[in-house]
Design an enzyme around this catalytic site. Structure first.
Site, PDB file in Angstrom:
ATOM      1  CD  GLU A 136      -2.749   1.541   0.684  1.00  0.00           C
ATOM      2  OE1 GLU A 136      -2.447   2.220  -0.316  1.00  0.00           O
ATOM      3  OE2 GLU A 136      -3.898   1.157   0.970  1.00  0.00           O
ATOM      4  CG  HIS A 163      -1.998   4.789   2.410  1.00  0.00           C
ATOM      5  ND1 HIS A 163      -1.331   4.049   3.352  1.00  0.00           N
ATOM      6  CD2 HIS A 163      -3.311   4.494   2.597  1.00  0.00           C
ATOM      7  CE1 HIS A 163      -2.190   3.332   4.067  1.00  0.00           C
ATOM      8  NE2 HIS A 163      -3.386   3.573   3.629  1.00  0.00           N
ATOM      9  CD  GLU A 201      -4.519  -0.171  -2.187  1.00  0.00           C
ATOM     10  OE1 GLU A 201      -4.579  -1.406  -2.052  1.00  0.00           O
ATOM     11  OE2 GLU A 201      -5.170   0.614  -1.481  1.00  0.00           O
ATOM     12  CD  GLU A 219      -7.931   3.623  -1.118  1.00  0.00           C
ATOM     13  OE1 GLU A 219      -7.102   2.706  -1.133  1.00  0.00           O
ATOM     14  OE2 GLU A 219      -8.256   4.219  -0.096  1.00  0.00           O
ATOM     15  CG  HIS A 277     -10.964   0.619  -0.826  1.00  0.00           C
ATOM     16  ND1 HIS A 277     -11.759   1.554  -0.221  1.00  0.00           N
ATOM     17  CD2 HIS A 277      -9.785   0.667  -0.174  1.00  0.00           C
ATOM     18  CE1 HIS A 277     -11.076   2.148   0.752  1.00  0.00           C
ATOM     19  NE2 HIS A 277      -9.876   1.630   0.804  1.00  0.00           N
TER      20      HIS A 277
HETATM   21  O1  LIG Z   1      -6.711   0.580   0.799  1.00  0.00           O
HETATM   22  C1  LIG Z   1      -7.172   0.949   1.849  1.00  0.00           C
HETATM   23  O2  LIG Z   1      -7.746   0.217   2.642  1.00  0.00           O
HETATM   24  C2  LIG Z   1      -7.087   2.406   2.197  1.00  0.00           C
HETATM   25  O3  LIG Z   1      -6.091   3.054   1.495  1.00  0.00           O
HETATM   26  C3  LIG Z   1      -7.011   2.591   3.675  1.00  0.00           C
HETATM   27  O4  LIG Z   1      -5.777   2.088   4.061  1.00  0.00           O
HETATM   28  C4  LIG Z   1      -7.280   3.980   4.155  1.00  0.00           C
HETATM   29  O5  LIG Z   1      -6.393   4.880   3.688  1.00  0.00           O
HETATM   30  C5  LIG Z   1      -8.704   4.433   4.108  1.00  0.00           C
HETATM   31  O6  LIG Z   1      -9.374   3.925   3.006  1.00  0.00           O
HETATM   32  C6  LIG Z   1      -8.887   5.879   4.150  1.00  0.00           C
HETATM   33  O7  LIG Z   1     -10.166   6.169   3.955  1.00  0.00           O
HETATM   34 MG   LIG Z   2      -5.540   1.936  -0.200  1.00  0.00          MG
END
Ligand SMILES: O=C(O)[C@H](O)[C@@H](O)[C@@H](O)[C@H](O)CO
Ligand SMILES: [Mg+2]
Length: 386
Positions: A188, A190, A214, A240, A290
């Site tokens: 991840e 982010h 990701e 997401e 997601h």
């Molecule tokens: O992939 C995921 O689950 C997201 O990136 C998670 O880690 C968070 O950042 C969340 O969604 C923020 O709203």
């Molecule tokens: Mg994420």
């Protein structure tokens, strides 16, 4: 609803946002929307969606959604508006299923997947060193998961230091060598890096053959994804923050993404999710939805997963939820040994109204100016080896 205190796995998940719609016959349907420092703005947007949905036939999901699309000038660029709309869409399907006495997946093409492979997220709160990650990752494996997602980049943001690269390599390398090749590691980012940092980080980790990278780039740098492809030998996943099928169609047809991660609570809901999956299928792209919020989102998403041939893996924070969130839905689905199954509940799922009553709060989730709300708690820190 939620708790005043911060939840351990992540600050955003200390609250969830629900919508409850009631039919003329007194049937009740629930939908869910994202929070992440957007709780009150999305709640406010729900009032606008209600103006379009009020008094309409809830069976006409397509019509009702399209009416809002036509009226909401900023919809394709407004997370608030699409999230509010998605919550109503999901609640409509809950009502339809309850009225007809059938789980929603049976109205969407029926069962393709009886079991959905899950990957764990939210398991690594307070992890900064490779040993911290390893200790908790072993517990995740013991729970039966064969895949886990984590962010190994600490407090690096926009750019990445040499220390940051080395730490990420140590974390991912330790998990790969200690857990073996059978466990999938999902990395991840982010959406926190600019192009050069994303390239460096991606190249540094590829020898541990991650399942995907990701959101390697800031989401508004999507045109640079094509450049990353020249360097990466790991699939790129994202979705997401992609708000509807037309935008997914662009990402997919321009070959900017290898695995899509639509979030049903901010991309239009269950039927839009089915269409997004179909667009992806037309390009041979798998779907890994997601799912970072609550159990209504999970149940809605699993109803879609059940019906799609290009389903690949399902995100889950479930095992790391506080008790109130685990009890919010009394039936609809199960997570056992790293796999989800549906329990064939009419509609989306069965909500425990007592829990809704008991945990209602107003306001926003906690805010900490040292740690952004999108990370897993206690991980936005540098790690220095002694
Ligand atoms: O992939 C995921 O689950 C997201 O990136 C998670 O880690 C968070 O950042 C969340 O969604 C923020 O709203
Ligand atoms: Mg994420």
């Amino acid at each position: 609803m939620g708790e005043k205190s911060r939840e351990t796995s992540s600050p955003w998940s200390s609250t969830i946002l629900l919508v409850k719609i009631t039919s003329a016959d007194g049937l009740v349907g629930y939908g869910e929307a994202p929070t992440t420092l957007m709780t009150l703005p999305v709640l406010e947007s729900m009032k606008e969606v209600a103006r379009v949905f009020n008094g309409k036939d809830f069976f006409n999901v397509e019509r009702n959604v399209f009416d809002f699309y036509r009226n909401s000038f900023y919809l394709p660029v407004s997370m608030e508006a699409t999230s509010a709309l998605s919550a109503f869409e999901i609640a409509s399907w809950d009502l339809i299923g309850k009225q007809l006495g059938t789980p929603v997946y049976k109205l969407l093409g029926g069962e393709v997947n009886q079991k959905m492979r899950a990957y764990a997220n939210g398991w690594y709160n307070d992890c900064v060193s490779p040993d911290d990650f390893l200790k908790k990752a072993k517990e995740v494996v013991k729970m039966g998961f064969t895949a886990m997602k984590f962010d190994p980049f600490g407090d690096n943001y926009d750019s990445i230091t040499n220390d940051g690269l080395e730490n990420a390599r140590n974390i991912v390398g330790t998990l790969r060598s200690e857990l073996g090749d059978k466990v999938d590691l999902l990395i991840e980012y982010h959406g926190r890096f600019s192009k050069i940092a994303a390239i460096k980080a991606g190249m540094a980790l590829e020898e541990y053959h991650p399942f995907f990278y990701e959101e390697p780039l800031h989401p508004d740098l999507d045109h640079d994804l094509l450049d990353l492809k020249n360097y990466y030998r790991v699939p790129i996943a994202l979705g997401e923050r992609v708000l509807n099928k037309k935008i997914f169609a662009r990402f997919i047809s321009q070959k900017l993404v290898d695995i899509i991660q639509p979030d049903l609570t901010n991309s239009g809901g269950i039927l839009e999710g089915k269409k997004i999956a179909a667009i992806a299928d037309g390009f041979g792209i798998p779907v890994a939805p997601h799912n970072a919020f609550g159990p209504i989102q999970t149940a809605a998403t699993l109803n879609l997963d059940t019906t799609i041939t290009n389903f690949i893996i399902q995100e889950s924070f479930e095992m790391f939820w506080p008790d109130w969130k685990k009890k919010l839905v009394s039936s609809g689905y199960k997570l056992e040994n790293g796999y989800f199954t549906l329990t064939n509940e009419p509609g989306v799922c069965k909500v425990n109204e007592d829990i809704v009553e008991k945990y209602q709060v107003s306001g926003m989730e906690p805010f900490d100016d040292k740690e952004p709300p999108w990370v897993v708690s206690g991980t936005f820190k540098p790690y220095r080896q002694k």
